[in-house]
Design a protein around this motif. Sequence first.
Motif, PDB file in Angstrom:
ATOM      1  N   GLY A  92       5.989 -12.198  16.056  1.00  0.00           N
ATOM      2  CA  GLY A  92       7.126 -11.866  17.052  1.00  0.00           C
ATOM      3  C   GLY A  92       8.559 -12.176  16.809  1.00  0.00           C
ATOM      4  N   ARG A  93       8.922 -12.806  15.650  1.00  0.00           N
ATOM      5  CA  ARG A  93      10.207 -13.174  15.129  1.00  0.00           C
ATOM      6  C   ARG A  93      11.002 -11.904  14.779  1.00  0.00           C
ATOM      7  N   GLY A  94      10.060 -10.976  14.033  1.00  0.00           N
ATOM      8  CA  GLY A  94      10.638 -10.015  13.211  1.00  0.00           C
ATOM      9  C   GLY A  94      11.114 -10.437  11.833  1.00  0.00           C
ATOM     10  N   ALA A  95      10.543 -11.402  11.414  1.00  0.00           N
ATOM     11  CA  ALA A  95      10.926 -12.137  10.128  1.00  0.00           C
ATOM     12  C   ALA A  95      10.254 -11.349   9.094  1.00  0.00           C
ATOM     13  N   ARG A  96      10.611 -11.712   7.857  1.00  0.00           N
ATOM     14  CA  ARG A  96      10.098 -11.189   6.608  1.00  0.00           C
ATOM     15  C   ARG A  96       9.386 -12.150   5.879  1.00  0.00           C
ATOM     16  N   LEU A  97       8.551 -11.782   5.252  1.00  0.00           N
ATOM     17  CA  LEU A  97       7.860 -12.999   4.048  1.00  0.00           C
ATOM     18  C   LEU A  97       8.012 -12.430   2.851  1.00  0.00           C
ATOM     19  N   PHE A  98       8.569 -13.452   1.977  1.00  0.00           N
ATOM     20  CA  PHE A  98       9.042 -13.173   0.497  1.00  0.00           C
ATOM     21  C   PHE A  98       7.694 -13.679  -0.232  1.00  0.00           C
ATOM     22  N   LEU A  99       6.981 -13.036  -0.978  1.00  0.00           N
ATOM     23  CA  LEU A  99       5.873 -13.427  -1.823  1.00  0.00           C
ATOM     24  C   LEU A  99       6.351 -13.267  -3.249  1.00  0.00           C
ATOM     25  N   ASN A 100       6.142 -14.322  -4.014  1.00  0.00           N
ATOM     26  CA  ASN A 100       5.950 -13.864  -5.625  1.00  0.00           C
ATOM     27  C   ASN A 100       4.908 -13.416  -5.761  1.00  0.00           C
ATOM     28  N   ILE A 101       5.144 -12.457  -6.818  1.00  0.00           N
ATOM     29  CA  ILE A 101       4.112 -11.514  -7.747  1.00  0.00           C
ATOM     30  C   ILE A 101       4.321 -11.428  -8.865  1.00  0.00           C
ATOM     31  N   ASP A 102       3.311 -11.687  -9.844  1.00  0.00           N
ATOM     32  CA  ASP A 102       3.474 -11.849 -11.330  1.00  0.00           C
ATOM     33  C   ASP A 102       3.357 -10.243 -11.772  1.00  0.00           C
ATOM     34  N   SER A 103       4.292  -9.712 -12.400  1.00  0.00           N
ATOM     35  CA  SER A 103       4.576  -8.445 -12.733  1.00  0.00           C
ATOM     36  C   SER A 103       3.449  -8.123 -13.724  1.00  0.00           C
ATOM     37  N   ARG A 104       2.673  -9.098 -14.584  1.00  0.00           N
ATOM     38  CA  ARG A 104       1.634  -8.612 -15.280  1.00  0.00           C
ATOM     39  C   ARG A 104       0.285  -8.159 -14.542  1.00  0.00           C
ATOM     40  N   SER A 105       0.105  -8.420 -13.533  1.00  0.00           N
ATOM     41  CA  SER A 105      -0.894  -8.060 -12.605  1.00  0.00           C
ATOM     42  C   SER A 105      -0.926  -6.602 -12.075  1.00  0.00           C
ATOM     43  N   LEU A 106       0.321  -6.061 -12.268  1.00  0.00           N
ATOM     44  CA  LEU A 106       0.649  -4.686 -11.801  1.00  0.00           C
ATOM     45  C   LEU A 106       0.420  -3.838 -12.877  1.00  0.00           C
ATOM     46  N   ASP A 107      -0.698  -2.912 -12.817  1.00  0.00           N
ATOM     47  CA  ASP A 107      -0.929  -2.061 -13.851  1.00  0.00           C
ATOM     48  C   ASP A 107      -0.773  -0.561 -13.357  1.00  0.00           C
ATOM     49  N   GLY A 108       0.075  -0.369 -12.226  1.00  0.00           N
ATOM     50  CA  GLY A 108       0.202   0.966 -11.695  1.00  0.00           C
ATOM     51  C   GLY A 108      -0.978   1.506 -10.908  1.00  0.00           C
ATOM     52  N   THR A 109      -2.116   0.988 -10.934  1.00  0.00           N
ATOM     53  CA  THR A 109      -3.401   1.273  -9.905  1.00  0.00           C
ATOM     54  C   THR A 109      -3.031   0.856  -8.514  1.00  0.00           C
ATOM     55  N   ASP A 110      -3.690   1.348  -7.744  1.00  0.00           N
ATOM     56  CA  ASP A 110      -3.756   0.893  -6.284  1.00  0.00           C
ATOM     57  C   ASP A 110      -4.606  -0.362  -5.690  1.00  0.00           C
ATOM     58  N   PHE A 111      -5.123  -0.872  -6.805  1.00  0.00           N
ATOM     59  CA  PHE A 111      -6.120  -2.090  -6.557  1.00  0.00           C
ATOM     60  C   PHE A 111      -5.329  -3.080  -5.614  1.00  0.00           C
ATOM     61  N   LEU A 112      -4.368  -3.650  -6.140  1.00  0.00           N
ATOM     62  CA  LEU A 112      -3.515  -4.654  -5.537  1.00  0.00           C
ATOM     63  C   LEU A 112      -2.697  -4.115  -4.193  1.00  0.00           C
ATOM     64  N   PRO A 113      -2.127  -3.131  -4.240  1.00  0.00           N
ATOM     65  CA  PRO A 113      -1.482  -2.573  -2.974  1.00  0.00           C
ATOM     66  C   PRO A 113      -2.420  -2.480  -1.884  1.00  0.00           C
TER      67      PRO A 113
END
Length: 594
Positions: A92-113
């Motif tokens: 209810g605060r309308g706040a955002r959550l900043f999460l760290n993500i390791d770019s090595r796990s991003l391979d361009g597929t839709d798995f993580l998203p």
Amino acid sequence: MSKETGFVASATSRVIEPSSILDRLEFAFQPIVNVATGHCFGYEALLRHHDAFGFPDQHAFFEACYVAGRLDSAQLQLWEMAIARFAGFASGRGARLFLNIDSRSLDGTDFLPRQIRGLLSHYDVPETSVIFEISAPPPGSFDATTPWARSLKRYNCKIAIDRFGGGVAGFQMLYGIEPEFIKLDQFFIRNVSGDTKKKMLLSHVVGMAHLLGVMVVAVGIETETEFLTCKEVGCDLVQGFMIDRPTLQSDNLPEFYDRIEKLSRHERRGKDSDRKIILDQMAPIPPLAIDEEITAVFERLRSDTNQTFVPVVDRMGQPLGIVRESNIKNYAYSPFGKDLISNKGLGRKLKDFIVRCPIADVQMPVESIMSIYSGEEDAEGIILVDQMRYVGFLSARSIIRVVNEKSLAQARDQNPLTKLPGNALINQFVGDSLGETESAYAYAYVDFDNFKPFNDKYGFRQGDRAILLFSELMRKRLTPDCFLGHIGGDDFFIGFRGTAAETAVETTKDLLETFRSDAESFYDSEARAKGCISAADRDGNVKWFPLLSASAVLIKVAFPRAVFTVDDVSAQMAKLKKQAKSSPSKLVVTFLEV
């Protein structure tokens, strides 16, 4: 160790099972605050207790995860933990959550998203509430055409480049990823208030980001002067120990930081008129939400033939850009174009037509807004936000009107020679500060010594140069939390606040001595050798006068300050003016007490 066996926890090659680590880790949350209002925009989730297993920081832990082949599963489990906590205290605060993500796990597929989207849906957290912080990869490993950024954005996830400016790939990522945020490397922040070159670099980075429609987060703010400098150059959000430390007790995190709002309010004294001018010229063009159908754009443009674009915001009101009529005219003007674009099977959505647009906060000075606009050749104008939410649009014509109105206002309120605030704004500063109940204040009245004989002998043009010299010395040698004013002629005013008030005596002495030394350059060699000049006094008698210098009355006001008035401060300055001129140090320090 092979990827199948587990984690390497330390240099001793101690093997630890993933579940035994993950179950015992926690997240601390650190607020990220709006620089102008003190409202909490979001929270960064920071991993804790990893040091108990021999990992000095998050990077070392995720490096071990990567080596063990468990990076994706570890991140997903930790993200679920952070999202669940965030949903519990920030609902209810309308706040955002900043999460760290390791770019090595991003391979361009839709798995993580897809997994992320499922987690957010499970905990009823809007997709646009999460911002993924991605650090620059090692040199040579970043490919601007990589598809992983598109795969994240396909699911409405926002991206922040972490530690921007600290690695060689930062600018490549800014160009290739088109993030919504950049988090500045602490190199830019540390001691920036006292480093002119660093401040210049910071100002250019912030300006460039705003041209691209990117919000800027200043990380590692530890002092008031660092905060005020970052606000001065246009940073949108701040994070650091000065605001709040990371805490495991997230239930007690405030939604608003009164100290930041007060700092900002005092720093922008005299600039509120800018906000009024900007709001008067702003067009409150209603935006479209990102999840609306593309047909809503056609309807909006059809209903208002003068409108050539439509602003688009996310579900939380943060602007994403605009959809131009020219971008969709091929569909609009073809026989079956509107039917084709409305066909959901073709996959064309509103977000596919969004283009970035420069963004400015309504609290920004007019000069900053003009600088942002002038750097973008094809911009229709500037999107305006308040507390990071869309409020309206400034067209090119409106920006010209704003600049004209500001120029007229400046002519009324500033000294025409030094461009410093005049008496009206000086009185406003003193009056407001007397009502302040927390920060320390000190006021300095500075008057030149032997200015009339100098002016009579060398002419008014040289006299103007001496006045300009002193005004420039104030700008260069005083911190951003000092208020600088020009009463008129050779009389100046300095308002010291907070930490600057604590060192006001030393700062004023240094300013007076520097001016005395630099002012010698205005004299000929004979006068410098003698240390004086001959000139007529006010009665017409020729006398010898010392070289140009300045004297000051420095007043510290005891608590409670509210019992005093602006006239009390002015009277005390006038009373001690002669004493300061006759003092060997050219400075009188006093307290205004009941």
